[in-house]
Design a protein around this motif. Structure first.
Motif, mmCIF file in Angstrom:
data_model
loop_
_atom_site.group_PDB
_atom_site.id
_atom_site.type_symbol
_atom_site.label_atom_id
_atom_site.label_comp_id
_atom_site.label_asym_id
_atom_site.label_seq_id
_atom_site.Cartn_x
_atom_site.Cartn_y
_atom_site.Cartn_z
ATOM 1 N N ILE A 1 0.890 -1.260 0.043
ATOM 2 C CA ILE A 1 0.132 -0.172 0.046
ATOM 3 C C ILE A 1 0.593 0.979 -0.280
ATOM 4 N N SER A 2 2.022 1.233 0.242
ATOM 5 C CA SER A 2 3.019 2.008 0.304
ATOM 6 C C SER A 2 3.504 2.791 -1.102
ATOM 7 N N GLN A 3 3.620 1.884 -1.895
ATOM 8 C CA GLN A 3 3.789 1.634 -3.667
ATOM 9 C C GLN A 3 2.774 3.082 -4.006
ATOM 10 N N GLU A 4 3.985 3.893 -4.482
ATOM 11 C CA GLU A 4 4.203 4.772 -5.249
ATOM 12 C C GLU A 4 3.002 4.319 -6.706
ATOM 13 N N CYS A 5 2.350 2.950 -7.065
ATOM 14 C CA CYS A 5 1.736 2.941 -8.505
ATOM 15 C C CYS A 5 0.605 2.896 -7.507
ATOM 16 N N MET A 6 0.540 2.419 -6.000
ATOM 17 C CA MET A 6 -0.777 1.885 -5.328
ATOM 18 C C MET A 6 -2.392 3.370 -5.260
ATOM 19 N N LYS A 7 -0.934 4.248 -5.313
ATOM 20 C CA LYS A 7 -1.394 5.647 -4.478
ATOM 21 C C LYS A 7 -2.612 5.904 -5.069
ATOM 22 N N ASN A 8 -3.034 5.846 -6.110
ATOM 23 C CA ASN A 8 -4.714 6.353 -6.636
ATOM 24 C C ASN A 8 -5.971 4.914 -6.966
ATOM 25 N N VAL A 9 -5.138 4.130 -6.851
ATOM 26 C CA VAL A 9 -5.901 2.348 -7.074
ATOM 27 C C VAL A 9 -6.143 1.478 -6.095
ATOM 28 N N GLN A 10 -7.467 1.205 -5.927
ATOM 29 C CA GLN A 10 -8.010 0.497 -5.039
ATOM 30 C C GLN A 10 -7.560 -1.167 -4.748
ATOM 31 N N LEU A 11 -7.461 -1.216 -3.086
ATOM 32 C CA LEU A 11 -6.600 -2.857 -3.104
ATOM 33 C C LEU A 11 -7.928 -3.557 -2.729
ATOM 34 N N VAL A 12 -8.622 -4.334 -3.456
ATOM 35 C CA VAL A 12 -9.369 -5.778 -2.410
ATOM 36 C C VAL A 12 -8.479 -6.832 -2.211
ATOM 37 N N ALA A 13 -8.207 -7.264 -0.819
ATOM 38 C CA ALA A 13 -7.587 -7.996 -0.440
ATOM 39 C C ALA A 13 -8.627 -9.653 -0.518
ATOM 40 N N VAL B 1 -6.936 -3.902 -8.250
ATOM 41 C CA VAL B 1 -6.505 -4.535 -8.357
ATOM 42 C C VAL B 1 -6.961 -5.872 -6.831
ATOM 43 N N ARG B 2 -7.045 -7.086 -7.184
ATOM 44 C CA ARG B 2 -7.440 -8.303 -6.698
ATOM 45 C C ARG B 2 -6.201 -9.207 -5.839
#
Ligand SMILES: *Cc1c(COP(=O)(O)O)cnc(C)c1O
Length: 227
Positions: free
Chosen positions: A12-24, A210-211
């Protein structure tokens, strides 16, 4: 193997994840593992099997957003309709109609993604481009007042061939852009693509969600999976 909270923090701290939703993606994993990420602030979890999702939702905190990401049979929609947050794998109009019906029964509008078949494998589900564009361009859509089509979902081929995966992501993004122009879909803003092995490539190609499963929870025990 316990859940890898370090991988979570790193992801979650990666730059590319900034505006991306994470579904675990927590399929086959125990409630304790879900709670480990919940305690770190994660609220969106993805499941593939209806019974497993129903059991987990009943025993875990009610502010979790449950994503159904598997192949959904029409006759099982009723079990998740009362609480599901987003259904990713809508791969037929028949299923869309059933979700609409069950949502209405529950006085809800359910957010859904239409699944597009982008992989070379026959085993994966989804609309092909023609059928998808026909559906979203038709005035039938207006009758489905209890579903909100929020975007598209796709799975790339299970392959090490980066060029092939890129091509599939590019083609999904292209279809997504076409759909996003439709005036019939005013709330179209989610492109669900990318998993543990290819999420950064997916984000480069325009994914908004991303899933991610095994990268966070460790490898799954495939004996427990029924796909
Ligand atoms: C299992 C699954 C995932 C997660 O896969 P990982 O490779 O473990 O990250 C993502 N999307 C769908 C549709 C899945 O079934």
């Amino acid at each position: 193997m316990p859940v890898n909270t370090e991988s979570y923090q790193q992801l979650i701290s990666q730059e590319c994840m900034k505006n991306v939703q994470l579904v675990a993606v927590s399929k086959t994993k125990p409630n304790e593992d879900i709670m480990s990420l919940y305690q770190l602030g994660q609220r969106d979890f993805g499941e593939n099997y209806v019974q497993e999702l129903v059991d987990k939702a009943a025993s875990l905190p009610s502010d979790i957003h449950w994503h159904f990401i598997g192949h959904l049979q029409s006759n099982k929609v009723k079990y998740i309709a009362p609480f599901v947050h987003l259904i990713h794998g809508v791969d037929s109009e028949k299923l869309l109609i059933e979700i609409n019906k069950q949502a209405q029964k529950n006085n809800r509008v359910i957010d859904v993604l239409l699944q597009v078949h982008i992989a070379t494998e026959e085993t994966k589900f989804g609309f092909d481009e023609m059928a998808l564009l026909e559906l979203i361009g038709s005035d039938r859509i207006a009758q489905y007042t209890h579903v909100k089509i929020r975007g598209l979902m796709g799975m790339a081929s299970f392959s090490d061939d980066q060029k092939l995966i890129q091509k599939e992501f590019f083609s999904l993004k292209t279809i997504y852009n076409k759909c996003a122009q439709s005036l019939l879909l005013p709330a179209f803003d989610i492109l669900s693509m990318g998993m543990s092995s290819d999420y950064s490539l997916a984000i480069e190609h325009g994914s908004t969600l991303v899933r991610v499963g095994s990268l966070l929870f460790g490898a799954r025990d495939y004996k427990k999976e029924s796909i």
